[in-house]
Design an enzyme around this catalytic site. Sequence first.
Site, mmCIF file in Angstrom:
data_model
loop_
_atom_site.group_PDB
_atom_site.id
_atom_site.type_symbol
_atom_site.label_atom_id
_atom_site.label_comp_id
_atom_site.label_asym_id
_atom_site.label_seq_id
_atom_site.Cartn_x
_atom_site.Cartn_y
_atom_site.Cartn_z
ATOM 1 N N HIS A 2 -9.846 -5.461 -2.794
ATOM 2 C CA HIS A 2 -8.508 -5.613 -2.219
ATOM 3 C C HIS A 2 -8.616 -5.992 -0.756
ATOM 4 C CE1 HIS A 2 -9.716 -1.351 -2.135
ATOM 5 N NE2 HIS A 2 -9.066 -1.258 -0.983
ATOM 6 N N ASP A 59 0.860 -1.186 0.000
ATOM 7 C CA ASP A 59 0.000 0.000 0.000
ATOM 8 C C ASP A 59 0.900 1.240 0.000
ATOM 9 O OD1 ASP A 59 -3.189 0.575 1.210
ATOM 10 O OD2 ASP A 59 -1.733 2.211 1.045
ATOM 11 N N ILE A 60 0.605 2.181 -0.878
ATOM 12 C CA ILE A 60 1.462 3.354 -1.057
ATOM 13 C C ILE A 60 1.342 4.326 0.124
ATOM 14 C CG2 ILE A 60 -0.107 4.918 -2.318
ATOM 15 C CD1 ILE A 60 3.529 4.068 -3.260
ATOM 16 N N HIS A 69 -6.671 -5.833 2.679
ATOM 17 C CA HIS A 69 -5.577 -5.174 3.381
ATOM 18 C C HIS A 69 -4.959 -6.166 4.369
ATOM 19 C CE1 HIS A 69 -6.673 -0.830 2.535
ATOM 20 N NE2 HIS A 69 -7.889 -1.333 2.404
HETATM 21 P P1 5GP Z 1 -9.904 1.465 0.526
HETATM 22 O O1 5GP Z 1 -10.455 1.495 -0.878
HETATM 23 O O2 5GP Z 1 -9.898 0.073 1.111
HETATM 24 O O3 5GP Z 1 -10.602 2.446 1.423
HETATM 25 O O4 5GP Z 1 -8.396 1.943 0.481
HETATM 26 C C1 5GP Z 1 -7.618 1.877 -0.680
HETATM 27 C C2 5GP Z 1 -6.164 1.711 -0.297
HETATM 28 O O5 5GP Z 1 -5.399 1.719 -1.507
HETATM 29 C C3 5GP Z 1 -5.595 2.810 0.613
HETATM 30 O O6 5GP Z 1 -4.986 2.204 1.744
HETATM 31 C C4 5GP Z 1 -4.590 3.529 -0.280
HETATM 32 O O7 5GP Z 1 -3.453 3.978 0.411
HETATM 33 C C5 5GP Z 1 -4.242 2.492 -1.321
HETATM 34 N N1 5GP Z 1 -3.912 3.059 -2.624
HETATM 35 C C6 5GP Z 1 -4.624 3.991 -3.318
HETATM 36 N N2 5GP Z 1 -4.035 4.290 -4.484
HETATM 37 C C7 5GP Z 1 -2.916 3.522 -4.543
HETATM 38 C C8 5GP Z 1 -1.897 3.395 -5.518
HETATM 39 O O8 5GP Z 1 -1.882 4.029 -6.578
HETATM 40 N N3 5GP Z 1 -0.896 2.493 -5.255
HETATM 41 C C9 5GP Z 1 -0.870 1.764 -4.098
HETATM 42 N N4 5GP Z 1 0.148 0.911 -3.924
HETATM 43 N N5 5GP Z 1 -1.829 1.873 -3.145
HETATM 44 C C10 5GP Z 1 -2.842 2.743 -3.363
#
Ligand code: 5GP
Length: 129
Positions: free
Chosen positions: A93, A29-30, A95
């Site tokens: 995804h 995660d970035i 986590h």
């Molecule tokens: P959620 O959709 O579960 O709320 O969170 C999405 C997750 O994806 C976040 O923790 C965010 O930091 C991560 N994320 C969003 N864009 C990118 C990206 O371009 N690259 C990576 N590696 N992680 C990402």
Amino acid sequence: MSSIFTKIISGEIPAYKVAENDDFLAFLDINPNAKGHTLCIPKKEINKIFEMEEEHYLKLMKFSREVAIALEKAIPCKRIGMAVVGLEVPHVHVHLIPLQEMDDMRFSKKEKLTPEEFVEVADAIKSKL
Ligand code: 5GP
């Protein structure tokens, strides 16, 4: 329009990859809650996890478990936490988060890593797979 994670799968957007097979990809995660925070995704773009076909969902869980076991060996932590949210990126995804404390599961808590540290963490996880 393709999701940001589909762009990672196609190589359009870079990522620190840790594991991959024909159907799934794991990468860091970035914007991690904690060092080692990893995302496991299906290559097929699906919005919500419980929309997945049962067999596909179970395979994602198997893949995530394999990554989590390697992650726990690679990153000092008490255990690996698992969460599914998807409010930011509408592409399934899982986590996987190395936990020291309950706050590590709060998505408002963020850790800053340098590019070198991301590479180091990804390599450490890969070495335990
Ligand atoms: P959620 O959709 O579960 O709320 O969170 C999405 C997750 O994806 C976040 O923790 C965010 O930091 C991560 N994320 C969003 N864009 C990118 C990206 O371009 N690259 C990576 N590696 N992680 C990402």
